[in-house]
Design a protein around this motif. Structure first.
Motif, short mmCIF file in Angstrom:
data_model
loop_
_atom_site.label_atom_id
_atom_site.label_comp_id
_atom_site.label_asym_id
_atom_site.label_seq_id
_atom_site.Cartn_x
_atom_site.Cartn_y
_atom_site.Cartn_z
N UNK A 147 0.72 -1.20 -0.08
CA UNK A 147 -0.05 0.03 0.17
C UNK A 147 0.91 1.18 0.10
N UNK A 148 1.94 1.18 0.96
CA UNK A 148 2.83 2.56 0.75
C UNK A 148 3.53 2.57 -0.49
N UNK A 149 3.79 1.45 -1.25
CA UNK A 149 4.52 1.52 -2.62
C UNK A 149 3.59 2.35 -3.57
N UNK A 150 2.31 1.74 -3.52
CA UNK A 150 1.11 2.13 -4.47
C UNK A 150 0.86 3.93 -4.22
N UNK A 151 1.05 4.28 -2.97
CA UNK A 151 0.87 5.49 -2.48
C UNK A 151 1.86 6.61 -3.36
N UNK A 152 3.05 6.02 -3.20
CA UNK A 152 4.20 6.73 -4.00
C UNK A 152 3.83 6.96 -5.46
N UNK A 153 3.01 5.96 -5.96
CA UNK A 153 2.75 6.22 -7.26
C UNK A 153 1.63 6.84 -7.81
N UNK A 154 0.89 7.49 -6.60
CA UNK A 154 -0.48 8.00 -6.78
C UNK A 154 0.05 9.79 -7.00
N UNK A 155 -0.58 10.47 -7.88
CA UNK A 155 -0.24 11.90 -8.00
C UNK A 155 -1.34 12.85 -8.08
N UNK A 156 -1.53 14.05 -7.71
CA UNK A 156 -2.44 14.98 -7.80
C UNK A 156 -2.21 15.60 -9.20
N UNK A 157 -3.29 15.77 -10.11
CA UNK A 157 -3.06 16.41 -11.40
C UNK A 157 -3.49 17.86 -11.08
N UNK A 158 -2.62 18.82 -11.54
CA UNK A 158 -2.90 20.13 -11.37
C UNK A 158 -2.94 20.88 -12.78
N UNK A 159 -3.81 22.04 -12.86
CA UNK A 159 -3.62 22.85 -14.03
C UNK A 159 -4.39 24.11 -13.62
N UNK A 160 -3.52 25.28 -13.44
CA UNK A 160 -2.21 25.15 -13.53
C UNK A 160 -1.57 24.69 -12.18
N UNK A 161 -0.24 24.80 -12.03
CA UNK A 161 0.30 24.27 -10.75
C UNK A 161 -0.32 24.94 -9.42
N UNK A 162 -0.79 23.90 -8.67
CA UNK A 162 -1.48 24.39 -7.36
C UNK A 162 -3.07 24.39 -7.52
N UNK A 163 -3.45 24.22 -8.62
CA UNK A 163 -4.91 23.93 -9.02
C UNK A 163 -5.40 22.54 -9.29
N UNK A 164 -6.01 21.71 -8.20
CA UNK A 164 -6.09 20.37 -8.52
C UNK A 164 -7.38 20.30 -9.31
N UNK A 165 -7.15 19.44 -10.45
CA UNK A 165 -8.22 18.92 -11.29
C UNK A 165 -8.53 17.39 -11.38
N UNK A 166 -7.73 16.64 -10.83
CA UNK A 166 -8.02 15.12 -10.86
C UNK A 166 -6.75 14.42 -9.99
N UNK A 167 -6.86 13.22 -10.36
CA UNK A 167 -5.58 12.24 -9.71
C UNK A 167 -5.07 11.32 -11.00
N UNK A 168 -3.63 11.07 -10.76
CA UNK A 168 -3.15 10.04 -11.79
C UNK A 168 -2.41 9.16 -10.96
N UNK A 169 -1.89 8.01 -12.04
CA UNK A 169 -1.32 6.91 -11.44
C UNK A 169 0.19 6.80 -12.30
N UNK A 170 1.17 6.56 -11.64
CA UNK A 170 2.41 6.29 -12.26
C UNK A 170 2.57 4.84 -13.08
N UNK A 171 2.47 4.77 -14.06
CA UNK A 171 2.50 3.35 -14.75
C UNK A 171 3.86 2.92 -15.31
#
Length: 370
Positions: A147-171
């Motif tokens: 689970x900890x490893x998965x958390x490191x692969x999750x990111x917040x998508x922002x546009x522009x920087x600082x303005x959240x618009x979604x979530x992403x997964x490092x594949x």
């Protein structure tokens, strides 16, 4: 199927647990939920007095730091037999906190049974335990590490920087998967792709909130690796079944690869979706807040098997989150809720990972599908 209210769910979960017999790991999870819900000792002391008629935290617990005193509080509550009342009051007082809302399920997943599978120490031996959901079992420490490893692969998508618009997964080391609709303005050319930032490690722990690690996208046309649109009639309008070719997915290339210690989550073309009733976990940035975990159950595939449905909670900003089974295998990409919902949704839904993996060009499968 009849749905119960969140309050009724909390009462059922609290009554089913023996909160005064928590293991060390379960106490740690309870402590983390409290620390994430109350900003300081004063706010928690006010809760104790108002909801439980207890004295301020410092009056009956030892320790210097807030965390040490919470540790002592849990020892006292277990010894005096009011931990269940504490948890019940906590969940009523902080119903929107994701750690508190999912606390009962998280504690249950961390439950440790006596060796031999019996009821040692309980003064009875009914032997009534049976397989119910078919979700299986997991070694808790291995599960927690994954689970900890998965958390490191999750990111917040922002546009522009600082303005959240979604979530992403490092594949892959330089590839992030999210929903088409999360980056639709950039894909159709209305907004520059240079606005997009993928922020890893934006999360809260006992020390506070980490600002995370922001990484931009590759320049030129290299940022848009592959995409598949959503079905506006089915996914937004709720009319008919979604077109199997509409997967609401986008694969983005980062400006540079992540560090080697950050492990991607590989896409599996043979990933199977959980059966109806089996657990699912959604790791997300709801409303752009620090990374959160929501637990729920699979509701099965829709009629043409192109959308997986489940009852785990999500909010705006959760789009592009990974949906995992109990073994922490990535099974779907969350993208939407019940389009017919007015007050309470009947389900959330995602696109099966197997469909996304199989739809990608063969040239990509050598990297992101390993």
């Amino acid at each position: 199927m009849f749905l119960v209210s969140p309050g009724e769910q909390i009462d059922q979960q609290v009554n089913a647990m023996d909160w005064d017999q928590l293991s060390g790991l379960q106490q740690k999870l309870l402590r983390a939920a409290i620390l994430s819900s109350y900003v300081n000792q004063t706010s928690f002391s006010m809760f104790l007095t108002a909801e439980l008629n207890k004295p301020p935290l410092a009056n009956f617990t030892a320790g210097r730091s807030f965390e040490e005193r919470i540790f002592s509080l849990i020892q006292v509550s277990q010894a005096e037999g009011w931990t269940g009342d504490l948890v019940d009051a906590l969940q009523r007082d902080r119903p929107r906190n994701p750690l508190m809302r999912s606390l009962s399920d998280t504690i249950r997943l961390a439950e440790v049974r006596p060796a031999g599978g019996g009821d040692a120490g309980r003064g009875r031996s009914f032997g009534l335990e049976r397989i119910v959901s078919g979700g299986g079992f997991a070694d808790i420490r291995v599960w927690a590490e994954k689970l900890a490893q998965i958390c490191e692969a999750v990111c917040r998508i922002e546009s522009p920087a600082g303005n959240p618009c979604g979530t992403g997964i490092l594949v892959d080391r330089d590839l992030v998967l999210t929903n088409f609709h999360v980056v639709e303005p950039q894909l159709i050319g209305n907004v520059a792709e240079t606005d997009i930032v993928c922020r890893f490690d934006f999360a809260r722990d006992a020390a506070g909130i980490s600002d995370g690690t922001p990484i931009g996208l590759a320049g030129g046309s290299g940022w848009n690796v592959w995409s598949s649109p959503y079905d506006p009639q089915a996914d937004i309008g709720g009319a008919g079944l979604a077109n199997p070719q509409c997967l609401d997915a986008a694969l983005l290339r980062l400006l540079h690869p992540v560090e080697s210690s950050r492990k991607p989550i590989r896409l599996q073309p043979n990933a199977t979706t959980p059966d109806d009733g089996q657990p699912v976990l959604v790791i997300q940035h709801p409303r752009g807040t620090p990374m959160a975990l929501a637990l729920g159950s699979s509701l099965g595939l829709n009629q043409n098997a192109v959308r997986l449905r489940y009852n785990a909670d999500t909010l705006a900003g959760s789009s592009g989150s990974g949906v995992f089974n109990q073994s922490l295998e990535l099974v779907a990409l969350h993208h939407a809720g019940d389009p017919a919902a007015i007050i309470r949704a009947r389900y959330n839904q995602g696109i099966p990972i197997s469909a996304i993996a199989k739809a990608m060009p063969k040239s990509l499968q050598a990297s992101s599908l390993r």
